[in-house]
Every structure is written in structure tokens, then in C-alpha cells.
Scaffold this motif. Structure first.
Motif, mmCIF file in Angstrom:
data_model
loop_
_atom_site.group_PDB
_atom_site.id
_atom_site.type_symbol
_atom_site.label_atom_id
_atom_site.label_comp_id
_atom_site.label_asym_id
_atom_site.label_seq_id
_atom_site.Cartn_x
_atom_site.Cartn_y
_atom_site.Cartn_z
ATOM 1 N N ALA A 200 0.658 -1.176 -0.244
ATOM 2 C CA ALA A 200 0.409 -0.408 0.142
ATOM 3 C C ALA A 200 0.996 1.444 0.169
ATOM 4 N N SER A 201 1.963 0.972 0.953
ATOM 5 C CA SER A 201 2.595 2.394 0.767
ATOM 6 C C SER A 201 3.626 2.976 -0.853
ATOM 7 N N ILE A 202 3.643 1.298 -1.660
ATOM 8 C CA ILE A 202 4.527 1.551 -2.602
ATOM 9 C C ILE A 202 3.661 2.472 -3.268
ATOM 10 N N MET A 203 2.028 2.256 -3.265
ATOM 11 C CA MET A 203 0.759 2.384 -3.717
ATOM 12 C C MET A 203 0.754 4.118 -3.772
ATOM 13 N N ARG A 204 0.575 4.032 -2.643
ATOM 14 C CA ARG A 204 0.362 5.351 -2.684
ATOM 15 C C ARG A 204 1.554 6.607 -2.992
ATOM 16 N N ARG A 205 2.549 5.826 -3.316
ATOM 17 C CA ARG A 205 4.024 7.276 -3.227
ATOM 18 C C ARG A 205 3.463 7.217 -4.795
ATOM 19 N N ALA A 235 8.244 0.300 -35.643
ATOM 20 C CA ALA A 235 8.037 -0.176 -34.658
ATOM 21 C C ALA A 235 6.704 0.055 -33.288
ATOM 22 N N GLU A 236 6.669 -0.606 -32.522
ATOM 23 C CA GLU A 236 5.232 -0.659 -31.148
ATOM 24 C C GLU A 236 6.086 0.189 -30.424
ATOM 25 N N VAL A 237 5.229 0.742 -29.306
ATOM 26 C CA VAL A 237 6.429 1.166 -28.121
ATOM 27 C C VAL A 237 5.415 1.036 -27.214
ATOM 28 N N PHE A 238 5.336 0.307 -26.190
ATOM 29 C CA PHE A 238 4.492 -0.003 -24.955
ATOM 30 C C PHE A 238 5.409 0.832 -23.604
ATOM 31 N N GLY A 239 4.528 1.161 -22.621
ATOM 32 C CA GLY A 239 5.512 1.814 -20.991
ATOM 33 C C GLY A 239 4.441 1.389 -20.531
ATOM 34 N N ARG A 240 5.175 1.374 -19.215
ATOM 35 C CA ARG A 240 4.651 0.259 -18.014
ATOM 36 C C ARG A 240 5.367 0.926 -16.385
ATOM 37 N N ALA A 241 4.096 1.295 -15.429
ATOM 38 C CA ALA A 241 4.895 1.253 -14.052
ATOM 39 C C ALA A 241 5.335 -0.366 -14.069
ATOM 40 N N LYS A 242 6.463 -0.493 -13.318
ATOM 41 C CA LYS A 242 6.683 -1.258 -12.464
ATOM 42 C C LYS A 242 5.819 -2.014 -11.536
ATOM 43 N N LYS A 243 5.646 -3.441 -11.217
ATOM 44 C CA LYS A 243 4.366 -4.082 -10.341
ATOM 45 C C LYS A 243 5.296 -3.604 -8.697
ATOM 46 N N PRO A 244 4.504 -3.361 -8.429
ATOM 47 C CA PRO A 244 4.742 -2.591 -6.815
ATOM 48 C C PRO A 244 6.056 -3.693 -5.635
ATOM 49 N N TYR A 245 5.629 -5.254 -5.945
ATOM 50 C CA TYR A 245 6.833 -6.178 -5.050
ATOM 51 C C TYR A 245 8.105 -5.818 -5.971
ATOM 52 N N SER A 246 7.711 -5.395 -7.827
ATOM 53 C CA SER A 246 9.356 -5.588 -7.934
ATOM 54 C C SER A 246 10.078 -4.178 -8.141
#
Length: 716
Positions: A200-205, A235-246
């Protein structure tokens, strides 16, 4: 994807989307058969149970798997939980499906989080099941993923057990198979159960960061597309935030706060050709600064599970880092599905992906080194090391590539080439420079092993080596050296044990004991006797049951030690708390009698220059009462009723707690010393194995003195 209410038609639509030639009547028949078999059964959530197999099948359609795997998902619990039999499934759906369903059933019955000995044996069975048909584990992973997605319906205690098993076994297994998306989701779902406040702390940040800096992903994605267009790359480009556990794991490994963690965003560039991959890399590096040491080329050096991609990390003017992965569409399919890509369909036909690894070859490489392991603990360690491995690539002087896990040393490199070279290793050169054997090797280095005839592995190598193959080879060599010493000691112990009952330890007597104890050779029997795995009483009893001291004859505490002078008193050293069954020695004190120490007690070094004070002692053969204290150092998760359950387990083992000392108290765990009275060392080891199997016990060891800060004492 919501899968709980999928009808047969909805499931078939998912399959037809990638495989128009699917055997729809057979899948529909499997759906109806499963629904009938599970009729009336409910999940923990109260939903009809059959929603679970349907959800598992839907997850597998995302990987575009073949009909047999989809049907297996629908039927995977029928043989275990319903009246359906193997024969009935085989009759209706064929031998292939029946064997797959049976394989999943056997995997479900494995207790992978039990005691180490049983856990290791079950891991062997898991790898055997995988080696027969890897689709079994694909269904099991999808089954675990859906169970983790719906875990809130389970009891709190079972949630923790399932989450820990998922984090320790299924998530790394998915990663090892190349199914990185599944590994990340399994880890994050388990993290949500095991450390909800941390997640939850990672998600809040994250939310705060997004509020302050806007949509970073969209901005960088647009910039990357612009740079690729300028370079003429489609090319195709995709972006994402890394998972909280990572992110959490990276914070723990690097000991960084969230604000100092830079590469929390990841981007993928999917190109049309391998040539475009390298052209894209050039365009990205021209626009942004490359971070030294963060470049990996898995296209020229693929991972053993078929994974190919270019990895680089770049930083912008604001110092923020982002990770970029560049690959072709075919490489991306393997990166998403791993070894499952072998069964995938694309555009209605079985995919002929040149990068998909042969599952049979992959599993044989993974299990080859484990087959040689005789020791349960060694096997378990080797499996876990290999499953968590992140590879680096090094070169022999001839230019051959050797794959090793990150953190490997020249010792691991030597054993990777050949066990004989590893055993004879005396030194190493890295890129032409002589280095210590504990040096951590890096990507692209050339390593030369220096060997010498007559060299044998050293005990310290076990701390230097990181691969399961190296550690097991070192242990085998050390055991061979130790065995000769233990055989010699065992001969003396056997002679003494037989002499106590008026008999001789003849070759015939030892062969008889060996046969009755089902050991392969007299040498093995003597080695186990010398290493304290067997007692002299047990060997005598195997030949002369009537002459051996009876277990019912308890030895009083005053007569427990043999070798004292008449009238000489003794006490047990509080530094080592020796127990019956352990090798002991006595140190005399004027006017105070004799203090008994375990033979490996550190305090004995203080008396090395006073040999006249040493006395050879041994414990009396027979059954001792449970009056001998030993101390257990236990780290336990801080949950309601956990300590009470541990105390109950100790009582059920016929052991008595005399004292407790709390050493550390944390919000999520506490560490304590438990003073327990035992009969002998076997009694201690049996209890420790029982406690170690408890899911809330994080760590357990025998405590033998030393400086421990006492925080709180609880008298019993």
C-alpha cells in the motif's frame, strides 16, 4: 478479464479467436462434463466451484494454447475432487488429456511447503511430472494464478500459507519458464497478502509521483516513437510502471528509499526485424544517455528458456532512469509465453516460432544436474538456486560461452565446464589478470581456470560457490574425503559397542547388521556410525536384539555419563548444552568435579595447553529421561496464537519448556530463545524438524551460548 461467469460459448469464442480450427464439440463436451462433475460444489467465496476451472481455461487462452491444454484446464480437478476416474476421462477425451489431468492432480497433492526432506522429494516429483509433459505445469500455474486472484475468500491462515508457497515456488518457476508476466503477477498477489502495508505504501507513493510529474509514461512513449520515426524504424512502443513487489524488492536489495529509486518505469519496443532492434538501440542511445553496466544483449546470447531481447537503461536530463527492452514480435511472443510458446497458435495454425525452445530439451537441461543429488537438502538448494538464477555470460579462453547466475564466481565457472576441472581448481584469471576465487564474474569476461593435480575442494568453497551444480560437486568430494575418516572411527565404535554385550564386531556380524538395516555395504554402515548417523546400540540390536540394551531401561541422570572415576560428579557445560547421543569430553576442576562439553564446543580451545585436565567420556547407551536442557533460537511471525501453537507442538513432542527469552520484538515478527528439556540429540532434531515445518516459523536453529541481548524473560 472477468472469467467467473463464462459460458461454453464465451470460452469457445476466446479459443476461436486464435485457433478457428479448434475442436469445438470436444471443448463443449469437456465444459459440460466438468459442470456435471462439480455440480453442487462451492468455492470459499460461495460461487459454484466450476467457475474456477473455467477461469483457469480462460487464462490459458490468453497464451493461445492448444485444445488439449484448454480441455485439461476444464477437467483438472475432476479426478481429484469428483467421482470421475482416469478411465472415464480417457474414454471420453482421449489418453493425452487423461494423462495431463492426472499429472495436474498429482502436482496438486504435492506439499511443496512441508519439511525440507519431504519438500525436496516432492520437488523431484514436480520435475518428473514436468519432464513428461510441460503442459501440466502450465495448467497448474494458471490454477495458482486464479486462486491467488481470488485468495481473499480463504481463511487468513491459509492465505499466508498459499502466498508464501506462491512467492517461494510458483512465481520463480514461472520466471524460469520465461513467463515473466505471470511471475510478476504471482509475486505481486503474494506480496499483497504477505506485506499489505508495504504494498500500500508503494501504491500511495506512485499516486503522489503521478500527481507531481503528470503522465510520465505517455510522455516518454511519445518521445520514443518520435525518435524511432526519425531513424526510419517501424515499431510499437509500450510503457508501464513496474509492479509494486518489483519496486519493493529493488528498494530492499539496494537499500534505497522510494524517492531515490529511479528506474521504476519500463518500456518495450517491438520491431519487425532483428536488424531493427539494433537500429532502435542506436536511436534510443543517441537521444538519451545510457547507464553504464545496465546493457544486456539476450539476442546474441539467449537465455536457456528461449528468451531474446536487448535490455538497456537510459537517463534523461532530470536524472530519472527508465529501462528499455527491444525485441521482435516473435521474440516478444516467447518473452510473454516462455516455453509455452511451443504449443501456441497464431492465425489459426500451430505457431512455428524459431525462438521457442524445445520443452523436452529445456526440462532435461534443468533436471540433469539434480539427478546426481543424493542428499535431500542439497537437491532442494540446487533447485531453488537454479529457479532464482539471473544469468551472466562469460567466455572460455577458446571463446566458448558459459552461462552462469548473477553473482557467480570462478569456482562456479570451473564446475560449469567439468566437475574434474572444478575439483582441481587452484586459481583463476579474469581477462588475463589473476583474481581471488571469490571474485564475482561479470558479463562478457574471459575466464581461465588454473588447475593442479592432487588438488581437492576446500570446505570454504561452499561459501564461495553460488550454483547448485558447484555446491553439490564440492559436497560430494568432501563427503568422499570424510567417509574414510568416519569409517575408521566407526570401526572403533562398533568394536566398543559389541564388546559391551560380550560379542565381537566380526565381518559376518557387520554384514548381518548391514543387511538387517538395509544398507548397501559395511563401509556405509561404519561411515554412518562414525558420523553419528547411527548409534552403536542400533548396530548391535540389528544383530543381537536380545542382548542390546532395551529402550525401556531408562538411564538415570546421575549415571548418564560413562568414563568418570568412582564418586566423581559432573555437570553439563552451559556453553554448549551437550545431549545424549553427541560426542563429549570432560574437563576437570579441582573441588568441582567434571564439566561435560560437546566435542565441537568453542570453549574447549581454552584448555588446549592443559591435556592433563581432559577426560574421554561417552553417554551411557540406552534411553534417557527428558531432563537435559538445550536452547532453540526461533524467529516467528507475529500473529495471533502463533506462539501458543509452537508451545503446543513442543508439548506434543514430549518435550518440556523451562524458560523463554524474547530477544527481538518487531511489528511483523519476534525472535526468542526457548529452553527445552530433551531425552537426547535425536529428540531435539525431531522437534526442530516439526517446528521448521510450521508456516509461521521463519528461522530456527540450535543456540549454543554466545552473546545474546536479553530483552524480556517469561518464566514458565
Amino acid at each position: 478479464m472477468q472469467t467467473a461467469d463464462f459460458s461454453a460459448d464465451a470460452l469457445l469464442d476466446l479459443v476461436r479467436a486464435y485457433n478457428p480450427k479448434t475442436n469445438a464439440p470436444l471443448i463443449r463436451a469437456a465444459y459440460e462434463f466438468g459442470a456435471e462433475m462439480h455440480k453442487g460444489q462451492k468455492r470459499h467465496s460461495g460461487e459454484p466451484y466450476f467457475t474456477h476451472p473455467v477461469a483457469v481455461a480462460a487464462i490459458l487462452t490468453e497464451q493461445q494454447l492448444d485444445d488439449a491444454t484448454i480441455i485439461t484446464a476444464l477437467l483438472h480437478d475432476t479426478i481429484e475432487d469428483t467421482k470421475a476416474s482416469f478411465t472415464e476421462v480417457e474414454k471420453q477425451f482421449g489418453r493425452e488429456v487423461a494423462e495431463l489431468v492426472d499429472g495436474v492432480t498429482k502436482l496438486t497433492n504435492l506439499q511443496l511447503n512441508s519439511t525440507e526432506t519431504k519438500q525436496a522429494e516432492n520437488f523431484r516429483k514436480l520435475f518428473m511430472a514436468m519432464s513428461k509433459d510441460l503442459r501440466v505445469i502450465l495448467v497448474k500455474l494458471a490454477d495458482r494464478l486464479h486462486n491467488m486472484r481470488t485468495i481473499k475468500a480463504m481463511r487468513q491462515e491459509k492465505q499466508g500459507k498459499k502466498a508464501r508457497e506462491t512467492m517461494d515456488i510458483y512465481a520463480p518457476l514461472a520466471g524460469r519458464m520465461g513467463m515473466q508476466w505471470m511471475r510478476e503477477e504471482l509475486e505481486d498477489l503474494a506480496f499483497k497478502v504477505l506485506n499489505p502495508e508495504g504494498r500500500a505504501s508503494i501504491m500511495r507513493r506512485f499516486i503522489t509521483l503521478q500527481r507531481e510529474s503528470g503522465d510520465v509514461i505517455q510522455r516518454i512513449t511519445t518521445d520514443m516513437r518520435h525518435e524511432l520515426e526519425r531513424a526510419g524504424v517501424e515499431a510499437e512502443v509500450f510503457g508501464r510502471a513496474k509492479k509494486p513487489y518489483s519496486i519493493w524488492r529493488k528498494m530492499q536489495e539496494k537499500e534505497l528509499s522510494f524517492s531515490r529509486l529511479s528506474d521504476i518505469y519500463g518500456f518495450r519496443i517491438i520491431t519487425r526485424s532483428e536488424e531493427d532492434c539494433y537500429q532502435s538501440l542506436g536511436a534510443i542511445h543517441q537521444r538519451w544517455r545510457a547507464v553504464p553496466g545496465r546493457f544486456k544483449d539476450y539476442i546474441s546470447q539467449p537465455k536457456s528458456n528461449g528468451y531474446r531481447s536487448i535490455h538497456t537503461t537510459v537517463s534523461g536530463r532530470d536524472g530519472k532512469r527508465v529501462e528499455v527492452q527491444i525485441r521482435t514480435r516473435q521474440m516478444h511472443d516467447v518473452a510473454e509465453s516462455g516455453v509455452a510458446a511451443h504449443w501456441s497458435y497464431r492465425d489459426g495454425v500451430r505457431a512455428q516460432n524459431p525462438f521457442a525452445v524445445d520443452p523436452a530439451k529445456w526440462i532435461s537441461q534443468l533436471t540433469e544436474q539434480f539427478d546426481a543429488e543424493e542428499d535431500h537438502e542439497d537437491f532442494l538448494e540446487a533447485v531453488k538456486l537454479e529457479m532464482y538464477a539471473d544469468q551472466v555470460f562469460c567466455f572460455t579462453p577458446k571463446g566458448d560461452v558459459v552461462k552462469l547466475p548473477r553473482g557467480a564466481t570462478p569456482i562456479d565457472f570451473a564446475y560449469a565446464i567439468h566437475t574434474r576441472i572444478g575439483n582441481a581448481c587452484v586459481g583463476a584469471k579474469v581477462d588475463g589478470m589473476r583474481v581471488p576465487l571469490w571474485t564475482r564474474v561479470k558479463n562478457g569476461q574471459s575466464i581461465e581456470i588454473i588447475s593442479a593435480e592432487g588438488q581437492t575442494p576446500q570446505v570454504t568453497w561452499l561459501d564461495i560457490a553460488t550454483t547448485g551444480k558447484a555446491k553439490s560437486a564440492i559436497r560430494r568430494s568432501l563427503r568422499a574425503v570424510d567417509k574414510a575418516r568416519f569409517v575408521k572411527l566407526g570401526q572403533e565404535l562398533a568394536r566398543s559397542a559389541f564388546a559391551q554385550v560380550g560379542r565381537k564386531a566380526t565381518d559376518k556380524a557387520l554384514r548381518t547388521a548391514c543387511k538387517n538395516m538395509r544398507l548397501e555395504s559395511v563401509e556405509d554402515l561404519l561411515a554412518q556410525l562414525g558420523s553419528s548417523e547411527l548409534t552403536g546400540r542400533e548396530v548391535v540390536q540389528a544383530v543381537y536384539a536380545d542382548l542390546a540394551p532395551r529402550k525401556s531401561d531408562q538411564i538415570s541422570a546421575q549415571e548418564a555419563v560413562v568414563g568418570l572415576e568412582p564418586g566423581q560428579s559432573f555437570d553439563r557445560g552451559t556453553c554448549c548444552h551437550p545431549l545424549p547421543g553427541e560426542r563429549i569430553v570432560g574437563i576437570t576442576f579441582k573441588g568441582k568435579g567434571v564439566t561435560v562439553h560437546a566435542i565441537d564446543c568453542d570453549k574447549l580451545s581454552a584448555y588446549e595447553d592443559q591435556p592433563e585436565r581432559w577426560i574421554d567420556l561417552r553417554w551411557h547407551d540406552g534411553t534417557h529421561p527428558a531432563v537435559y536442557d538445550a536452547v532453540i533460537d526461533l524467529t516467528l511471525s507475529n500473529g495471533t496464537g502463533n506462539l501458543g501453537r509452537i508451545c503446543t507442538l513442543i508439548g506434543e513432542a514430549s518435550a518440556n519448556i523451562s524458560d523463554l527469552e524474547f530477544i527481538e520484538r518487531k511489528p511483523d515478527f519476534y525472535r526468542l530463545l526457548i529452553y527445552v528439556s530433551f531425552r537426547d540429540v535425536a529428540h531435539l532434531h525431531g522437534l526442530m524438524m516439526t517446528l521448521e515445518a510450521d508456516s509461521d516459523v521463519a528461522q530456527i536453529r540450535r543456540h549454543r551460548g554466545g552473546d545474546v541481548v536479553k530483552r524480556e524473560r517469561v518464566s514458565i
